[in-house]
Design an enzyme around this catalytic site. Structure first.
Site, PDB file in Angstrom:
ATOM      1  CE1 TYR A   1       1.079  -1.159  -0.405  1.00 20.34           C
ATOM      2  CE2 TYR A   1      -0.476  -2.985  -0.588  1.00 20.34           C
ATOM      3  CZ  TYR A   1       0.035  -1.701  -0.873  1.00 20.34           C
ATOM      4  OH  TYR A   1      -0.551  -1.040  -1.902  1.00 20.34           O
TER       5      TYR A   1
ATOM      6  CG  HIS B   1       4.294  -0.284  -5.084  1.00 23.17           C
ATOM      7  ND1 HIS B   1       4.153  -0.646  -3.634  1.00 23.17           N
ATOM      8  CD2 HIS B   1       3.364   0.776  -4.893  1.00 23.17           C
ATOM      9  CE1 HIS B   1       3.373  -0.429  -3.188  1.00 23.17           C
ATOM     10  NE2 HIS B   1       2.817   0.753  -3.698  1.00 23.17           N
TER      11      HIS B   1
END
Length: 267
Positions: free
Chosen positions: A39, A97
């Site tokens: 991110y 992730h």
């Protein structure tokens, strides 16, 4: 330590936008924050927490290991970098992730490194994200039953993935729903709008309440303080059996996140 059922997400939020979102979220009552290495906002999330005045031990903080850092010699160093950015000595939950693209790094290697992070006290709990049934089974074989706190997966009224969620329930693994509002697409749904009107609620509250009543954790994001506060009220909304059946009928495999070369074959 139990997994919080309601947190704030930070996907696609950067710079001052994510600082303001996290600070507003903490101010209106959120105590769980979800971020990730990819991110590019861990430093800003750390800043927002530090400046919020909320003690670190009252916050449940999650980050996720990106695919470039799966290898055993990369995972822990990358985590330590994340911790430095987040201004903390540990996270409460650390996730893989995505599974390694093309199995470039063996699943056992990165799951063992994840378990080592927990053993070293760098994270309180570990889990996975975007793992299908087969990959979750393999992960369980590495870290043991009860070792995986959650599988964070895309779920919404348009994408209900019932086979995977049923499997996770059987294994005692909490489901964390991301993209619960399907990039806002469900906010225009007439069925959800009718249910919202019936309960004098917002459509977002209805979608989030649906996920909560199925036992999922949710991590919606917003850049608006009023929406952050409004979303929290979903915890108080009780949908009846008719509402839940109507929402169940909306399932249409409406996937929003399916990156080529990254997403596994879904069950």
């Amino acid at each position: 330590m139990n997994l919080p059922s309601f947190g704030v997400g930070t996907f696609r939020l950067t710079g001052q936008t994510v600082i303001d979102s996290v600070r507003n979220a903490l101010d209106v009552g959120y105590r769980a924050i979800d971020t990730a290495q990819i991110y590019g906002n861990e430093a800003e999330v750390g800043q927002a927490i530090a400046e919020s005045g909320v003690p670190r031990d009252e916050i449940f903080l999650t980050t996720k290991i990106w695919v470039d850092n799966h290898a055993a010699d990369a995972l822990l160093p990358s985590l330590r970098e994340s911790l430095a950015k987040l201004r903390t000595d540990h996270v409460d939950l650390l996730l893989i992730h995505w599974p390694a693209p093309g199995s470039a790094v063996p699943l056992r290697e990165y799951m063992e490194a994840l378990a080592e992070a927990k053993a070293l006290g760098l994270t309180r709990q570990i889990g996975v994200s975007n793992f299908n049934i087969a990959l979750t089974r393999q992960a369980i074989e590495v870290v043991g039953k009860g070792g995986i706190a959650t599988n964070q997966i895309e779920l919404s009224p348009y994408l209900q993935n019932t086979a995977l969620t049923a499997f996770l329930a059987e294994q005692g693994i909490t489901v964390t729903s991301y993209m619960t509002l399907a990039y806002g697409k469900v906010l225009k749904d007439p069925v959800l709008a009718a249910i919202a009107a019936k309960h004098q609620a917002t459509v977002a509250q209805v979608a989030l309440a649906w996920a909560l009543q199925l036992g999922y954790a949710v991590i919606p994001s917003s850049t608006k303080r009023e929406n952050l506060a409004s979303n929290l009220l979903a915890r108080e909304l009780v949908l009846d059996a008719q509402d839940m059946a109507a929402i169940a009928a909306l399932d249409r495999n409406g996937r929003e996140v399916d990156p080529p070369g990254l997403a596994p074959a879904w069950d």
